[in-house]
Design a protein around this motif. Sequence first.
Motif, short mmCIF file in Angstrom:
data_model
loop_
_atom_site.label_atom_id
_atom_site.label_comp_id
_atom_site.label_asym_id
_atom_site.label_seq_id
_atom_site.Cartn_x
_atom_site.Cartn_y
_atom_site.Cartn_z
N UNK A 91 -0.57 -30.70 49.49
CA UNK A 91 0.52 -29.72 49.59
C UNK A 91 1.76 -30.04 48.76
N UNK A 92 1.77 -31.20 48.09
CA UNK A 92 2.95 -31.57 47.27
C UNK A 92 2.57 -31.43 45.79
N UNK A 93 2.79 -30.24 45.25
CA UNK A 93 2.48 -29.97 43.84
C UNK A 93 3.64 -30.39 42.95
N UNK A 94 4.85 -30.20 43.52
CA UNK A 94 6.08 -30.41 42.74
C UNK A 94 7.03 -31.26 43.57
N UNK A 95 8.33 -31.05 43.38
CA UNK A 95 9.29 -31.87 44.12
C UNK A 95 9.55 -31.31 45.52
N UNK A 96 8.51 -31.13 46.28
CA UNK A 96 8.68 -30.61 47.64
C UNK A 96 8.26 -31.69 48.63
N UNK A 97 8.59 -31.48 49.91
CA UNK A 97 8.36 -32.53 50.91
C UNK A 97 6.90 -32.65 51.33
N UNK A 98 6.58 -33.84 51.81
CA UNK A 98 5.23 -34.08 52.33
C UNK A 98 5.16 -33.63 53.79
N UNK A 99 4.16 -32.84 54.11
CA UNK A 99 3.92 -32.45 55.50
C UNK A 99 3.40 -33.69 56.24
N UNK A 100 4.29 -34.28 57.03
CA UNK A 100 3.95 -35.55 57.68
C UNK A 100 3.09 -35.36 58.92
N UNK A 101 2.68 -34.10 59.20
CA UNK A 101 1.76 -33.92 60.33
C UNK A 101 0.32 -34.22 59.90
N UNK A 102 0.09 -34.33 58.60
CA UNK A 102 -1.26 -34.63 58.13
C UNK A 102 -1.54 -36.14 58.21
N UNK A 103 -2.80 -36.54 58.22
CA UNK A 103 -3.11 -37.98 58.25
C UNK A 103 -2.62 -38.66 56.97
N UNK A 104 -2.06 -39.84 57.11
CA UNK A 104 -1.58 -40.59 55.95
C UNK A 104 -1.98 -42.05 56.10
N UNK A 105 -1.90 -42.77 54.99
CA UNK A 105 -2.22 -44.19 55.00
C UNK A 105 -1.41 -44.98 56.03
N UNK A 106 -0.06 -44.82 56.07
CA UNK A 106 0.70 -45.57 57.09
C UNK A 106 0.26 -45.25 58.52
N UNK A 107 -0.03 -43.97 58.79
CA UNK A 107 -0.47 -43.60 60.15
C UNK A 107 -1.78 -44.30 60.52
N UNK A 108 -2.71 -44.29 59.57
CA UNK A 108 -4.00 -44.96 59.82
C UNK A 108 -3.79 -46.45 60.07
N UNK A 109 -2.94 -47.06 59.26
CA UNK A 109 -2.70 -48.51 59.39
C UNK A 109 -2.07 -48.84 60.74
N UNK A 110 -1.10 -48.03 61.13
CA UNK A 110 -0.43 -48.28 62.40
C UNK A 110 -1.42 -48.15 63.57
N UNK A 111 -2.23 -47.11 63.52
CA UNK A 111 -3.21 -46.89 64.60
C UNK A 111 -4.27 -47.98 64.62
N UNK A 112 -4.45 -48.64 63.48
CA UNK A 112 -5.48 -49.67 63.32
C UNK A 112 -4.96 -51.06 63.74
N UNK A 113 -3.74 -51.11 64.26
CA UNK A 113 -3.23 -52.38 64.77
C UNK A 113 -2.33 -53.13 63.82
N UNK A 114 -1.92 -52.48 62.75
CA UNK A 114 -0.99 -53.11 61.81
C UNK A 114 0.45 -52.84 62.21
N UNK A 115 1.31 -53.84 62.01
CA UNK A 115 2.74 -53.60 62.09
C UNK A 115 3.14 -53.00 60.75
N UNK A 116 3.76 -51.83 60.77
CA UNK A 116 4.01 -51.10 59.53
C UNK A 116 5.50 -51.04 59.23
N UNK A 117 5.87 -51.31 58.00
CA UNK A 117 7.27 -51.26 57.59
C UNK A 117 7.41 -50.71 56.19
N UNK A 118 8.59 -50.18 55.91
CA UNK A 118 8.81 -49.53 54.62
C UNK A 118 10.28 -49.64 54.25
N UNK A 119 10.56 -50.13 53.05
CA UNK A 119 11.94 -50.15 52.56
C UNK A 119 12.00 -49.63 51.13
N UNK A 120 13.03 -48.82 50.85
CA UNK A 120 13.31 -48.44 49.47
C UNK A 120 13.13 -46.97 49.16
#
Length: 504
Positions: A91-120
């Motif tokens: 859904x992100x063709x151009x400079x538009x926002x990501x629909x965060x209701x869809x599955x994403x890598x961070x969500x999968x990682x968090x559900x898989x038992x990873x402590x997830x962090x993001x800076x920058x």
Amino acid sequence: MNRLILPIFLSWIILNELHAEKPNILWIMSDDHAAHAISAYGGRFAEVAPTPNLDRLASEGMRFTNAFVTNSICTPSRAVLWTGKYSHRNGVYKFTGLDQSQPTLPKYMQAHGYQTGFVGKYHLHTNPVGFDHWSILPGQGRYHDTAFVEMGDEDPSGIVTKGKRTAYEGWHSTDIITHKALEWFKEVRNPDEPFFYMLHYKAPHDLWEHAHRYDDYLADVNIPEPANLHDHGSGRSPALDQSTQDIAGTSRHTQFTDAINAMPPSREKRSVVYQEYMKRYLRCVKGIDDNLGKVFAYLEESGLSENTIVMYTADQGFFLGEHGLYDKRLIHEESLRVPLIVRWPGQVAAGQVREEMILNLDYAETLLDIAGHPVPDDMQGRSFKPILQGNRVEDWRDAFYYRYYYSHFDTPSHYGIRTQDLKLVYYDTRDEWELYDLKTDPTEMYNLAGDPAWKNRLASLKTRLKILQKEAGDDPSDIGDFPRTGNAELDQFEKERLARRNAR
Ligand code: CA
């Protein structure tokens, strides 16, 4: 083995096995960092502006020489990295926002038992989901006195730029992003869980405002020019004819000094602008490399480097004066290719170089695979974990599909395919073709689309393009003007903005 030692020995094995199953992952990414601006990749800057810390990472791990993106522009490429899906699917063709209701890598990682962090640098506009902790730049963010929106300070609208900002006066973005990452490692990280951490720099994005301590770096150095600095596409390439990415053009990015700004367009001006542009860009790169030295030193001191995968990449490539251009967007090699370096002690043999075509579409699949998580069926890339482990994968891709949607800089929209030695591009709004033989013409100076000798090859490539486009599930008539951010307010804002642009 006696009764006391056996249980200790067994629990040591189990702990080690668990650790091996879920290694820590540190994903470092810079914005607009071209592979050819890293000395491990060779090229004309290797001697004048070396990157010793990135080179060390490459010498201790695997360096990919053919890592590419499927849409060479910041926000869309990030959406591909987060979802493992092409722009028309995430859904992100151009400079538009990501629909965060869809599955994403961070969500999968968090559900898989990873402590997830993001800076920058984030730049996906909708508040991030899937993290135990985040601290991000609103929008493009500032180079100096950098402000962050911290997790907990986000706006209920879900729009990042509306969140409460905390500014760090006197700090440069590369320094403060590193500082915050190290703070997270020292004070927030839970040693009982594996971590998935995203350390994403703003540099070396325009307007290339490096830290002041680099003001004199490269000041007296003559930066080598690319052989095609003075190229222009007239009659050969619609992209080069129409785009305003010319480094000596009238764009705000070329207005470095009043003296340069006052120069009329000329061959001389292009050379002068090139020197100033490259020095600012390479000073930003130097800032990243110096900061990575601190990160790698910490991983070693803390003992984390043994069981931590470090991946370094960029959201897309960048023209560094080739064809007289800066910026990205185009399917041309400098913009299409990204740096990709992976260190994984015990699994990746040191100093490996691989030529397989890896896509930004593959990262999510690969990191999940490495973490021991099944690769979701609806992702469109492929795990390159076997390649990291030194295997040859017989049926690895030998071509891929690319698509850029018009946004600005007058760069025409296009789609195409790149095979191992050929590239076919179609400019859909202009109904024009470009065909390059990368083997004999690696800098893409000779468009063979109208050459009778290439008629048959052209036809078979057109067929291949259609097949890959269909496999990717893309519809050429879908020009990306209907953002799907999952946020009605943001959708409305983006639709109005796109309509205004289309009316111009
Ligand atoms: Ca970018």
